[in-house]
Design a protein around this motif. Structure first.
Motif, PDB file in Angstrom:
ATOM      1  N   LEU A 377     -14.046  23.287 -12.254  1.00 37.91           N
ATOM      2  CA  LEU A 377     -14.119  22.394 -11.279  1.00 37.91           C
ATOM      3  C   LEU A 377     -15.339  22.689 -10.558  1.00 37.91           C
ATOM      4  O   LEU A 377     -16.083  21.802 -10.134  1.00 37.91           O
ATOM      5  CB  LEU A 377     -13.118  22.187 -10.229  1.00 37.91           C
ATOM      6  CG  LEU A 377     -11.716  21.562 -10.908  1.00 37.91           C
ATOM      7  CD1 LEU A 377     -10.751  21.494  -9.562  1.00 37.91           C
ATOM      8  CD2 LEU A 377     -12.183  19.842 -11.124  1.00 37.91           C
ATOM      9  N   TRP A 378     -15.563  24.122 -10.562  1.00 36.75           N
ATOM     10  CA  TRP A 378     -17.049  24.527  -9.792  1.00 36.75           C
ATOM     11  C   TRP A 378     -17.968  24.226 -10.703  1.00 36.75           C
ATOM     12  O   TRP A 378     -19.117  23.683 -10.064  1.00 36.75           O
ATOM     13  CB  TRP A 378     -16.873  26.047  -9.481  1.00 36.75           C
ATOM     14  CG  TRP A 378     -17.896  26.641  -9.017  1.00 36.75           C
ATOM     15  CD1 TRP A 378     -18.573  26.395  -7.551  1.00 36.75           C
ATOM     16  CD2 TRP A 378     -18.971  27.179  -9.553  1.00 36.75           C
ATOM     17  NE1 TRP A 378     -19.557  27.263  -7.425  1.00 36.75           N
ATOM     18  CE2 TRP A 378     -19.904  27.643  -8.532  1.00 36.75           C
ATOM     19  CE3 TRP A 378     -19.172  27.801 -10.740  1.00 36.75           C
ATOM     20  CZ2 TRP A 378     -21.029  28.498  -9.052  1.00 36.75           C
ATOM     21  CZ3 TRP A 378     -20.142  28.774 -11.194  1.00 36.75           C
ATOM     22  CH2 TRP A 378     -21.117  28.858 -10.136  1.00 36.75           C
ATOM     23  N   LEU A 379     -18.040  24.327 -11.710  1.00 38.59           N
ATOM     24  CA  LEU A 379     -19.176  24.242 -12.650  1.00 38.59           C
ATOM     25  C   LEU A 379     -19.437  22.598 -12.937  1.00 38.59           C
ATOM     26  O   LEU A 379     -20.537  22.209 -13.060  1.00 38.59           O
ATOM     27  CB  LEU A 379     -18.768  24.783 -14.338  1.00 38.59           C
ATOM     28  CG  LEU A 379     -18.811  26.273 -14.180  1.00 38.59           C
ATOM     29  CD1 LEU A 379     -18.380  26.493 -15.808  1.00 38.59           C
ATOM     30  CD2 LEU A 379     -20.122  26.829 -13.964  1.00 38.59           C
ATOM     31  N   LEU A 380     -18.448  21.724 -12.723  1.00 38.86           N
ATOM     32  CA  LEU A 380     -18.519  20.389 -12.838  1.00 38.86           C
ATOM     33  C   LEU A 380     -18.645  19.989 -11.539  1.00 38.86           C
ATOM     34  O   LEU A 380     -19.000  18.531 -11.312  1.00 38.86           O
ATOM     35  CB  LEU A 380     -17.359  19.670 -13.384  1.00 38.86           C
ATOM     36  CG  LEU A 380     -17.101  20.153 -14.784  1.00 38.86           C
ATOM     37  CD1 LEU A 380     -15.647  19.527 -15.244  1.00 38.86           C
ATOM     38  CD2 LEU A 380     -17.895  19.720 -15.755  1.00 38.86           C
ATOM     39  N   GLY A 381     -18.869  20.690 -10.575  1.00 38.42           N
ATOM     40  CA  GLY A 381     -19.386  19.992  -9.267  1.00 38.42           C
ATOM     41  C   GLY A 381     -18.311  19.352  -8.485  1.00 38.42           C
ATOM     42  O   GLY A 381     -18.610  18.696  -7.648  1.00 38.42           O
ATOM     43  N   GLY A 382     -16.985  19.897  -8.726  1.00 38.62           N
ATOM     44  CA  GLY A 382     -15.903  19.246  -7.973  1.00 38.62           C
ATOM     45  C   GLY A 382     -15.275  18.008  -8.682  1.00 38.62           C
ATOM     46  O   GLY A 382     -14.302  17.330  -8.021  1.00 38.62           O
ATOM     47  N   ARG A 383     -15.891  17.629  -9.803  1.00 40.05           N
ATOM     48  CA  ARG A 383     -15.601  16.365 -10.134  1.00 40.05           C
ATOM     49  C   ARG A 383     -14.796  16.748 -11.706  1.00 40.05           C
ATOM     50  O   ARG A 383     -15.095  17.799 -12.081  1.00 40.05           O
ATOM     51  CB  ARG A 383     -16.589  15.423 -10.399  1.00 40.05           C
ATOM     52  CG  ARG A 383     -17.188  14.962  -9.170  1.00 40.05           C
ATOM     53  CD  ARG A 383     -18.400  13.843  -9.397  1.00 40.05           C
ATOM     54  NE  ARG A 383     -19.493  14.625 -10.136  1.00 40.05           N
ATOM     55  CZ  ARG A 383     -20.492  15.274  -9.811  1.00 40.05           C
ATOM     56  NH1 ARG A 383     -20.569  15.390  -8.456  1.00 40.05           N
ATOM     57  NH2 ARG A 383     -21.452  15.801 -10.454  1.00 40.05           N
ATOM     58  N   GLY A 384     -14.183  15.633 -12.325  1.00 40.07           N
ATOM     59  CA  GLY A 384     -13.794  16.032 -13.492  1.00 40.07           C
ATOM     60  C   GLY A 384     -12.662  16.878 -13.556  1.00 40.07           C
ATOM     61  O   GLY A 384     -12.480  17.810 -14.506  1.00 40.07           O
ATOM     62  N   ARG A 385     -11.612  16.246 -12.803  1.00 34.79           N
ATOM     63  CA  ARG A 385     -10.308  17.003 -12.767  1.00 34.79           C
ATOM     64  C   ARG A 385      -9.455  16.885 -14.073  1.00 34.79           C
ATOM     65  O   ARG A 385      -8.689  17.885 -14.540  1.00 34.79           O
ATOM     66  CB  ARG A 385      -9.322  16.753 -11.716  1.00 34.79           C
ATOM     67  CG  ARG A 385      -9.941  17.094 -10.367  1.00 34.79           C
ATOM     68  CD  ARG A 385      -8.655  16.521  -9.078  1.00 34.79           C
ATOM     69  NE  ARG A 385      -7.466  17.238  -9.356  1.00 34.79           N
ATOM     70  CZ  ARG A 385      -6.473  16.826  -8.647  1.00 34.79           C
ATOM     71  NH1 ARG A 385      -6.234  15.701  -7.991  1.00 34.79           N
ATOM     72  NH2 ARG A 385      -5.123  17.324  -9.094  1.00 34.79           N
ATOM     73  N   GLY A 386      -9.546  15.707 -14.914  1.00 31.76           N
ATOM     74  CA  GLY A 386      -9.012  15.807 -15.990  1.00 31.76           C
ATOM     75  C   GLY A 386      -9.577  16.713 -17.347  1.00 31.76           C
ATOM     76  O   GLY A 386      -9.016  17.425 -18.026  1.00 31.76           O
ATOM     77  N   ALA A 387     -10.915  16.887 -17.072  1.00 30.11           N
ATOM     78  CA  ALA A 387     -11.748  17.692 -18.008  1.00 30.11           C
ATOM     79  C   ALA A 387     -11.184  18.977 -17.936  1.00 30.11           C
ATOM     80  O   ALA A 387     -11.081  20.049 -18.813  1.00 30.11           O
ATOM     81  CB  ALA A 387     -13.191  17.586 -17.959  1.00 30.11           C
ATOM     82  N   ALA A 388     -11.282  19.515 -16.427  1.00 26.99           N
ATOM     83  CA  ALA A 388     -10.825  21.017 -16.127  1.00 26.99           C
ATOM     84  C   ALA A 388      -9.351  21.328 -16.729  1.00 26.99           C
ATOM     85  O   ALA A 388      -9.228  22.208 -17.082  1.00 26.99           O
ATOM     86  CB  ALA A 388     -10.805  21.270 -14.541  1.00 26.99           C
ATOM     87  N   MET A 389      -8.424  20.295 -16.540  1.00 26.39           N
ATOM     88  CA  MET A 389      -7.195  20.397 -16.889  1.00 26.39           C
ATOM     89  C   MET A 389      -6.905  20.300 -18.442  1.00 26.39           C
ATOM     90  O   MET A 389      -6.246  21.098 -18.928  1.00 26.39           O
ATOM     91  CB  MET A 389      -6.188  19.271 -16.337  1.00 26.39           C
ATOM     92  CG  MET A 389      -4.835  19.308 -16.609  1.00 26.39           C
ATOM     93  SD  MET A 389      -4.001  18.193 -15.894  1.00 26.39           S
ATOM     94  CE  MET A 389      -3.986  18.318 -14.207  1.00 26.39           C
ATOM     95  N   LEU A 390      -8.039  19.417 -19.068  1.00 25.51           N
ATOM     96  CA  LEU A 390      -7.936  19.458 -20.476  1.00 25.51           C
ATOM     97  C   LEU A 390      -8.492  20.889 -21.074  1.00 25.51           C
ATOM     98  O   LEU A 390      -7.976  21.619 -22.245  1.00 25.51           O
ATOM     99  CB  LEU A 390      -8.852  18.575 -21.223  1.00 25.51           C
ATOM    100  CG  LEU A 390      -8.943  18.336 -22.860  1.00 25.51           C
ATOM    101  CD1 LEU A 390      -7.423  17.973 -23.190  1.00 25.51           C
ATOM    102  CD2 LEU A 390      -9.793  17.312 -23.040  1.00 25.51           C
ATOM    103  N   GLY A 391      -9.426  21.554 -20.545  1.00 26.18           N
ATOM    104  CA  GLY A 391      -9.908  22.914 -20.854  1.00 26.18           C
ATOM    105  C   GLY A 391      -8.619  24.100 -20.492  1.00 26.18           C
ATOM    106  O   GLY A 391      -8.467  24.785 -21.398  1.00 26.18           O
TER     107      GLY A 391
END
Length: 488
Positions: A377-391
């Motif tokens: 989330l920090w690398l994505l600037g606080g956005r993309g929770r779905g992408a972080a969860m997929l990671g």
């Protein structure tokens, strides 16, 4: 002329004198009565004959079972006695002078514990323990010394040299952890349990090293401009390498004393779980899957094997949970007086797979949440929770598949598909919005089915690779599941 109703018939009696009987309806009833009695007696005789034959067959089967049991455990000091003769038929006279002969034999329902599977699984254990020593020493020395080199103040080109030297130490540490256990396992063909020790320690030490550097490096770099060296104490790092957590902290809450009887009880329970797991595999899995690859493939046989494997699969899941997440971690926590012992939550009450993944293994979940999800989330600037969860799911699925591949010695991405594809879909569909007992029943049903698929497919592949070895080792031959084509 006599009337028709009173007409009498003459019949010879027992004494030879004529006997008079009325004709008409009385004659029919008189004939039916002896026929019915005679038919009843005939059926009784048939019934007794069938019962005697069934009893003879049963006695013969019991005698044969006892004789086979005697043959399987022969006496050491005398030859086997002759088998019992067949049951006497009705035409033979019974032998009233036969005496009971006592022989060395076991009860039919006696439980025979075999340790062949346990001995095979933990074969070459000393070699695995010796391999662990350089893995631990590399983890103990390399990350801490690299951090001390980076913590020194800037002094022209000397700091750059120290930074490069620190990176070299970390590269050597990663090489030892990643290459050494794989080399030893492949070269010496370690059995599954010994491989399991190496791969669990490999993954654990890598995760601990990353947590230590991730938590300590930012503070060290911030304090680098000051005079002197700032780095965590070596004793805190050494304690962290053994305490049951993957998140590094300078200090942890501690209990006042050690209950050594509690430590011994937990280690004994963990050993009991290992023995019980070997018993389940030896009794419920090996007899079913040992020769399955020698039979023609059919969808019906595959489905039946999956249904058969659901019960031992869920038993194995519960045994792993209790032996490691409860007994093993609590034993080390007690010895080290580690206070926070929430290694798991009430995952069995989960009504969603998202809650199950959070509560099944809190130790690993904390590491994934802190260093994969939050950093993502920090690398994505606080956005993309779905992408972080997929990671998170991607990292977890790859590591789980690597562990299975390392332990079993072959690549068969069953865990990867179940964890990443099926598990990811269930995490997003069966989320925390679903509550109620019905969803808990559904979760358990899917757990049973998933464990049955894993146990069935991995056992089939294990025996297929032993029954159908490759005539020539090729890359695609190693990646292609052998159970799809093996019918030896």
């Amino acid at each position: 002329m006599e009337p028709m109703g009173t007409h009498l018939r003459r019949r010879e009696g027992l004494g030879g004198e004529p006997e008079e009987r009325p004709s008409g309806e009385g004659n029919t009833e008189t004939h039916r009565a002896p026929d019915l009695v005679q038919w009843t007696r005939h059926m009784e005789a048939v019934k007794m004959q069938l019962l005697e034959q069934a009893q003879e067959k049963l006695v013969e089967l019991l005698d044969r079972a006892i004789w086979e049991a005697i043959q399987s455990h022969p006496p050491q000091d005398r030859p086997l006695p002759s088998p019992h003769p067949a049951p006497l038929s009705k035409t033979q006279k019974p032998s009233f002078g036969r005496r009971k002969v006592f022989v060395v034999r076991k009860s039919l329902l006696e439980l025979v514990l075999e340790f062949d599977l346990l001995i095979f699984s933990f074969g070459q254990l000393p070699l695995a323990l010796v391999t662990w020593v350089p893995m631990f020493l590399a983890t103990l020395l390399a990350p801490y010394q690299a951090l001390r080199l980076w913590a020194r103040p800037r002094a022209g080109g000397a700091w750059m040299l120290r930074a490069v030297l620190g990176c070299v130490l970390l590269a050597a540490h990663a090489a030892v952890l990643c290459v050494l256990p794989i080399h030893v396992a492949v070269k010496h063909e370690l059995p599954p349990a010994s491989r399991c020790i190496l791969v669990f320690e490999q993954v654990r030490l890598l995760m601990k090293s990353y947590s230590f550097l991730r938590e300590a490096v930012p503070g060290t770099l911030r304090a680098r401009g000051c005079e002197g060296i700032w780095a965590p104490s070596f004793s805190s790092y050494l304690y962290f390498l053994f305490c049951p957590t993957l998140i590094y902290r300078e200090t942890y809450p501690r209990t006042p004393s050690v209950r050594w009887n509690y430590v011994a009880k937990n280690f004994a329970q963990a050993l009991g779980c290992v023995l019980y797991a070997c018993f389940i595999l030896g009794r419920l899995c090996v007899p079913i899957f040992a020769n399955m690859s020698r039979e023609p493939f059919s969808t019906r046989a595959l489905l039946l094997s999956i249904m058969h494997a659901t019960l031992p699969g869920i038993f194995m899941l519960l045994l792993i949970f209790f032996a490691f997440l409860h007994c093993w971690l609590n034993a080390f926590a007690e010895m080290l007086r580690f206070g926070d012992r929430m290694f798991y939550r009430d995952w069995w009450n989960s009504t969603s797979f998202s809650n199950y993944y959070r509560t099944w293994n809190v130790v690993v979940h904390d590491w994934l949440y802190s260093y994969v999800y939050q950093d993502g989330l920090w690398l994505l600037g606080g956005r993309g929770r779905g992408a972080a969860m997929l990671g998170v799911f991607l990292v977890s699925a790859v590591v789980h598949e690597y562990i299975f591949c390392f332990v079993l010695g072959f690549f068969y991405p069953v865990m990867l598909m179940l964890f990443l594809v099926i598990g990811g879909l269930l995490n997003f569909t069966m989320n925390d919005r679903h509550t109620g007992p019905a969803w808990n029943v559904l979760m358990w049903t899917l757990l049973f089915l998933g464990q049955g698929i894993q146990v069935s497919l991995y056992c089939q592949e294990w025996y297929a690779r032993r029954h159908c070895p490759l005539p020539q080792t090729t890359f695609w031959g190693l990646l292609t599941p052998r159970s799809w084509s093996c019918h030896a």
